[in-house]
Scaffold this active site. Sequence first.
Site, PDB file in Angstrom:
ATOM      1  CD  GLU A  15      49.045  43.767  22.532  1.00  0.00           C
ATOM      2  OE1 GLU A  15      49.448  44.246  23.603  1.00  0.00           O
ATOM      3  OE2 GLU A  15      48.753  42.568  22.373  1.00  0.00           O
ATOM      4  CE1 TYR A  71      34.202  45.038  39.657  1.00  0.00           C
ATOM      5  CE2 TYR A  71      34.813  43.332  41.204  1.00  0.00           C
ATOM      6  CZ  TYR A  71      35.063  44.050  40.054  1.00  0.00           C
ATOM      7  OH  TYR A  71      36.182  43.758  39.305  1.00  0.00           O
TER       8      TYR A  71
HETATM    9  C1  FAD Z   1      40.198  37.256  38.024  1.00  0.00           C
HETATM   10  C2  FAD Z   1      41.089  38.453  38.099  1.00  0.00           C
HETATM   11  C3  FAD Z   1      40.621  39.610  38.672  1.00  0.00           C
HETATM   12  C4  FAD Z   1      41.452  40.728  38.786  1.00  0.00           C
HETATM   13  N1  FAD Z   1      40.967  41.853  39.370  1.00  0.00           N
HETATM   14  C5  FAD Z   1      41.783  42.912  39.537  1.00  0.00           C
HETATM   15  C6  FAD Z   1      41.298  44.107  40.136  1.00  0.00           C
HETATM   16  O1  FAD Z   1      40.124  44.197  40.500  1.00  0.00           O
HETATM   17  N2  FAD Z   1      42.161  45.158  40.308  1.00  0.00           N
HETATM   18  C7  FAD Z   1      43.479  45.073  39.902  1.00  0.00           C
HETATM   19  O2  FAD Z   1      44.227  46.050  40.097  1.00  0.00           O
HETATM   20  N3  FAD Z   1      43.960  43.965  39.288  1.00  0.00           N
HETATM   21  C8  FAD Z   1      43.151  42.894  39.090  1.00  0.00           C
HETATM   22  N4  FAD Z   1      43.607  41.788  38.460  1.00  0.00           N
HETATM   23  C9  FAD Z   1      44.986  41.768  37.963  1.00  0.00           C
HETATM   24  C10 FAD Z   1      45.100  42.495  36.625  1.00  0.00           C
HETATM   25  O3  FAD Z   1      44.144  42.004  35.726  1.00  0.00           O
HETATM   26  C11 FAD Z   1      46.490  42.320  36.037  1.00  0.00           C
HETATM   27  O4  FAD Z   1      47.456  42.539  37.041  1.00  0.00           O
HETATM   28  C12 FAD Z   1      46.727  43.312  34.894  1.00  0.00           C
HETATM   29  O5  FAD Z   1      45.787  43.125  33.878  1.00  0.00           O
HETATM   30  C13 FAD Z   1      48.125  43.147  34.353  1.00  0.00           C
HETATM   31  O6  FAD Z   1      48.312  44.053  33.303  1.00  0.00           O
HETATM   32  P1  FAD Z   1      49.602  43.939  32.361  1.00  0.00           P
HETATM   33  O7  FAD Z   1      49.481  45.071  31.414  1.00  0.00           O
HETATM   34  O8  FAD Z   1      50.827  43.811  33.199  1.00  0.00           O
HETATM   35  O9  FAD Z   1      49.445  42.545  31.619  1.00  0.00           O
HETATM   36  P2  FAD Z   1      48.382  42.109  30.497  1.00  0.00           P
HETATM   37  O10 FAD Z   1      47.053  42.713  30.753  1.00  0.00           O
HETATM   38  O11 FAD Z   1      48.476  40.626  30.405  1.00  0.00           O
HETATM   39  O12 FAD Z   1      48.936  42.765  29.158  1.00  0.00           O
HETATM   40  C14 FAD Z   1      50.079  42.258  28.495  1.00  0.00           C
HETATM   41  C15 FAD Z   1      49.999  42.655  27.031  1.00  0.00           C
HETATM   42  O13 FAD Z   1      51.222  42.289  26.391  1.00  0.00           O
HETATM   43  C16 FAD Z   1      50.927  41.680  25.138  1.00  0.00           C
HETATM   44  N5  FAD Z   1      52.093  40.827  24.818  1.00  0.00           N
HETATM   45  C17 FAD Z   1      52.397  39.600  25.313  1.00  0.00           C
HETATM   46  N6  FAD Z   1      53.573  39.174  24.829  1.00  0.00           N
HETATM   47  C18 FAD Z   1      54.025  40.145  23.996  1.00  0.00           C
HETATM   48  C19 FAD Z   1      55.202  40.310  23.198  1.00  0.00           C
HETATM   49  N7  FAD Z   1      56.183  39.381  23.159  1.00  0.00           N
HETATM   50  N8  FAD Z   1      55.351  41.445  22.470  1.00  0.00           N
HETATM   51  C20 FAD Z   1      54.401  42.417  22.491  1.00  0.00           C
HETATM   52  N9  FAD Z   1      53.239  42.308  23.220  1.00  0.00           N
HETATM   53  C21 FAD Z   1      53.084  41.203  23.982  1.00  0.00           C
HETATM   54  C22 FAD Z   1      49.635  40.941  25.385  1.00  0.00           C
HETATM   55  O14 FAD Z   1      48.948  40.683  24.158  1.00  0.00           O
HETATM   56  C23 FAD Z   1      48.890  41.931  26.268  1.00  0.00           C
HETATM   57  O15 FAD Z   1      48.155  42.885  25.524  1.00  0.00           O
HETATM   58  C24 FAD Z   1      42.791  40.670  38.301  1.00  0.00           C
HETATM   59  C25 FAD Z   1      43.254  39.504  37.684  1.00  0.00           C
HETATM   60  C26 FAD Z   1      42.412  38.412  37.568  1.00  0.00           C
HETATM   61  C27 FAD Z   1      42.930  37.183  36.905  1.00  0.00           C
END
Ligand code: FAD
Length: 389
Positions: free
Chosen positions: A33, A213
Site C-alpha cells: 500500500e 442514506y
Molecule cells: C461519490 C462516490 C460514491 C460511491 N459510492 C459507491 C457505492 O455506494 N457502492 C459502490 O460499490 N461503489 C461506490 N463508489 C465506488 C467505489 O468507491 C470505488 O469503486 C472503490 O472504492 C474502488 O476501490 P479500489 O480498491 O479499486 O480503489 P481505491 O479505493 O482507490 O484503492 C486503491 C488503493 O491503492 C493505493 N495505491 C495507489 N497507487 C499505488 C501504488 N503504485 N502502489 C501501491 N498502492 C497504491 C491507494 O493508496 C489506495 O489505497 C463510489 C465512488 C464515489 C466517488
Amino acid sequence: MSISTIAVAGGGIAGLTAALLLSRAGFRIDVFERAEQFTEVGAGLQISPNAGRILDNLGLGSALDAVATRPEAIEMRGGQSGRLVVSLPLARAAIRYGAPYRLLHRADLLEILLAAVAADGNIAIHLGSPIGNIDETADGVRFTAGSSSRNADVLIGADGVRSAIRAHLRGGPAEPTGRTAWRTTIPASAAPEGIARDRVTVFLSDRSHVVIYPIRGGREINIVAIVEEAWQSAGWNEPGDSAFIRQRFRGMAADLEDLIVAGKDWTRWCLSGVDANGPWQRGRIALVGDACHAMLPFLAQGAAMAIEDAAVLTRMLLRQGLPAEIALERYVAERRPRAARVAHAARQSGAIYHMSPLAAPFRDATMKALGGDRLLARYDWIYGWRQSG
Ligand SMILES: Cc1cc2nc3c(=O)[nH]c(=O)nc-3n(C[C@H](O)[C@H](O)[C@H](O)COP(=O)(O)OP(=O)(O)OC[C@H]3O[C@@H](n4cnc5c(N)ncnc54)[C@H](O)[C@@H]3O)c2cc1C
C-alpha cells in the site's frame, strides 16, 4: 510453474478483498500500500447483494450487520417538489437476491476487512510501499515497493483510478466525466425530520442529484450531491466550499435545502472514469477494481464490481493445472463484459437522473407507470449475480 506468491498493489476495497479471497484459496499474499497508514474518506457506501454475498462467504456478514443499515427501499423524489416519484422495495432483498442490501461507512468496511486480514496468517501488509519499476520476467514479475526490490509469481494491480500498474500495461489515464461528487456526513439528529432514516433517498434535479442514506447503524446520515461542473483534481478528499453547494441547491424542496445547509465539512471529488475496454492484463499481471473500470457511482457499483473481480480472479487462479497467464486471461474474458455493461448502465442512470425540467415530467411519469417492483426487476442482472463455474 505453480503460483506460490502473489503481490497485490493497493490496500483499498479491491486489494484487501482480493487478498482475503486469495489467501483463503491457499496462496501467500503480500499487499503493498502506497499510503503510510490506512485511512478512508468520511463517506458512505452501499454494498448491494451481488457483492454482499461474497463478503458474507468470507465470514464477514455479522461484522457488517453490526455497523450497517438494511434499507427498506430506494426512493426517487423530485428535487424541487420533494414529491415521491417511485420507491424500489429492498426490504426483501436478502430473500430475493440471497444477500442483504447494506448501507455503511467506508471506514467501517475498511476496518472489517483489515481485522480479517490481521487474523489471516497468509497475508503480509506493507505500508508506505508504492509499487513501481515493474519488470516482467520469464516466470514472474519484479518490481520496487518503496525502497525495496521484490519478486512475485503474479502481480495484481488494485491501485485505484490512477493506477501505476495500468500505466505499465499502457492503459490510458483516467478521464474526467464533467461531474463532481460533494460529500459529507452529519449526525442523524441534525437532519430535518422529513429525511427518511431507513432508506436511500435520491432527489432528482436539473443536471444534479442528491443521494442520502443512513450509516453507522442510523446514527449518521451520508449525503452525496452530484453536480455537473468542469472542475478537475486528482485528490479523493479536497475540501469543498459550503457556500457553493448551498447556492447550487437553493430553492429545492425544503427538507433537501435544510439538509444541505446542515452539512458541514463538504469534500469534493472529481468523478473520473477508466474505460473498461482498455488493458486489464498481460502475462502475470492483472488489474482489479477502479484500476481497470472506474465508473460513475450512479448505480453504487464501483466497489461491488471490485469485490466481484476479486472473486472471479480467485476462482480462475484456483483452477488446477491452468498456467497463471491463461487463468488471468480467462478472468478478464469473464469480467470485462460485465464491468463494461454496468459502467454503461451507470452512465445511462446519470442521463436519466439529470434530465432538464422540460423532460423530467416524462421521466417521472414513466417511472410511476412502471412502478417500483418492475424498476427493481430491471436491476436483477446486477444484484442477482452469482459466480459461475
Ligand atoms: C461519490 C462516490 C460514491 C460511491 N459510492 C459507491 C457505492 O455506494 N457502492 C459502490 O460499490 N461503489 C461506490 N463508489 C465506488 C467505489 O468507491 C470505488 O469503486 C472503490 O472504492 C474502488 O476501490 P479500489 O480498491 O479499486 O480503489 P481505491 O479505493 O482507490 O484503492 C486503491 C488503493 O491503492 C493505493 N495505491 C495507489 N497507487 C499505488 C501504488 N503504485 N502502489 C501501491 N498502492 C497504491 C491507494 O493508496 C489506495 O489505497 C463510489 C465512488 C464515489 C466517488
